[in-house]
Structure formats: C-alpha cells, structure tokens
Design an enzyme around this catalytic site. Sequence first.
Site, PDB file in Angstrom:
ATOM      1  N   LYS A   2      57.495  33.347  55.843  1.00  0.00           N
ATOM      2  CA  LYS A   2      58.474  34.031  55.433  1.00  0.00           C
ATOM      3  C   LYS A   2      58.349  35.349  55.962  1.00  0.00           C
ATOM      4  O   LYS A   2      57.295  36.027  55.724  1.00  0.00           O
ATOM      5  CB  LYS A   2      58.809  34.031  53.987  1.00  0.00           C
ATOM      6  CG  LYS A   2      60.035  34.802  53.637  1.00  0.00           C
ATOM      7  CD  LYS A   2      60.224  34.956  52.102  1.00  0.00           C
ATOM      8  CE  LYS A   2      59.282  35.670  51.306  1.00  0.00           C
ATOM      9  NZ  LYS A   2      58.917  37.032  51.524  1.00  0.00           N
TER      10      LYS A   2
ATOM     11  N   ASP B  25      59.632  34.187  44.985  1.00  0.00           N
ATOM     12  CA  ASP B  25      59.655  33.972  46.565  1.00  0.00           C
ATOM     13  C   ASP B  25      59.920  32.519  46.422  1.00  0.00           C
ATOM     14  O   ASP B  25      60.423  32.069  47.792  1.00  0.00           O
ATOM     15  CB  ASP B  25      58.420  34.322  47.133  1.00  0.00           C
ATOM     16  CG  ASP B  25      58.727  35.758  47.639  1.00  0.00           C
ATOM     17  OD1 ASP B  25      59.709  36.313  47.536  1.00  0.00           O
ATOM     18  OD2 ASP B  25      57.729  36.352  48.317  1.00  0.00           O
TER      19      ASP B  25
END
Length: 291
Positions: free
Chosen positions: A6, A135
């Site tokens: 990410k 996350d």
Amino acid sequence: MHAHAKLNLALHVTGRRADGYHTIESLAVFTRFGDRVDIKLADSDGFFVSGRYASAVPLDDSNLVVKARDALRKQAGARHTPPVAIRLEKNLPVASGVGGGSSDAATVLRGLAETWRLDLDDADLARVGLSLGADVPMCLMARPLIARGVGDELSAVPGFPALGLVLVNPGTAIATAEVFNALSDRDNDGLPPLPRDLDFHSIRNWLEITRNDLEPAARAIQPVIGKALSVLNKAGAGFARMSGSGATCFGLFETGNVAKRAAVDIRSRHPDWFVAATRSMTSEPDAYGQD
C-alpha cells in the site's frame, strides 16, 4: 495470492480524537509488487515464512497473519474453520510504511474465507479487519481509494490509471507510533479535490499541492529518508515522496519501462537497499496481478 504493498501517495493529518487516534485524509494505491500468501487445509495449524525479510517476521500470535486467522475463526466458529497451513513469502521490508503486515492479514482473511467456504461478504471481512488494525480494511479493498477518519472511511476512486513506480527503502524500520508522537502539528487541512481527468501528468501536478504530514517527523528520526528521496529524484522520478510513516519512499515515473531502468540504476548504486520497480493497481478489480 498476492498481498499488495500500500502506498500513501498523499497523507494529511487532520486532527486527533479524544481516544488518541489521529484522523487523516489519504490517497492510497496498491502495487503489483508485494508479499505472497498460500493457504491449505492441514492436520494442524501452521504458519511458515520465507523470503528476503522472513527473519524479521514474528511467528507467534503477535503476527497479524496469525491474529487474522484467529479472529476469523472466532467469528465463524471452530466447527467451520478446520486447521490450515499458512505460508507467507515476505518480500516487503517490515515497519516500512507500505502496509505489509496489514496487507498480509487482509489477504489471509480473503483466502481463509474462500478456503473455509464461509458465507461472509466484504462488509463482514472489513469488520473483522478493522479489529486487527485501521489499515486492514483498506488493504481488503486493494484498489485506489481515499481514506478518511482513522483510515476506516473508504471511498473508491474510479478511473485511476496504473502508475509506473519505484519503491526504495534504505534498510530503516520506523515505528508508526514514534512518528505520530513526534508530530508538531496535528490539525491540518484535508486533501484538495482530485482532478477530473486522471492521468500521469494530472496526478503528478495534484501531488505537488499535497503533502505527507508524517514525512518531516520521520525524516527527523531517520535522516537517511532524505537520501532515499534524493536518489529517486536523481534517477529521474517525476515526483518522489515518503509513503505512510516511512521509511519506504516512492518515485513516480511516466512508464513502467522507465521505472525499471531507474530501479536498475539505483540498485547498482545501493545494492543493500530494498529497491523494486512496479506499477500501481488500476480501479478495475480484474486488473489484479503482480509484476
């Protein structure tokens, strides 16, 4: 299965809640390069790790992969969740600002839901994921998105193109909590509106008027981040920035081939660094894959 890295292309810290959690606004994308996960039914539970960064991965229940397995088993019940062997190929540096552990956990949640044939939708998995970390729901989505709140309010960004990228980490791990604690200003403005037409040039120009509010604090803790950014710029990046809480930095390149040539050059100059040329995932779910 691929556990995609990410990247926070932009990350604005917009406040701090009474419970101590920071609020953010972030444009995040996911790269074709990342870790790999394999799950198979087994006689007993097992967790095995290989890959360049395997030695930095804990194998006990402090690991998010193990926590993801146990959380989903608790949700679905032991009768429906027989033992599994989970193998993780750890290609991403740990504690490096690219959500590696969260992406591993998200991939395991999806893989276990399929292996165990659980009747769970995306919202069910996201609820389990959020219990593991802010996350994880974003990594379950694994497409270009805007994250708000503590990272749990997610909006997909349609029409986002694949971007040529080089990821660089100078071998430095940074604790996210240490970076947030070092912030001097926690009440900043949010992201500007995205451009109507999304391409390399419009995205680069938009990034020029955004920030990563964690970068100054991280650079004060680990000045080598500044060197990584300088190396990316010298290699011809159209734009370079630190991702997340660091220390991984990304360079934006107009094509994947240009990114690959830049990565070869950087790797030759810094053979002990983590360097990867890759592309970001587009908004289309059928575009998933790995370079």
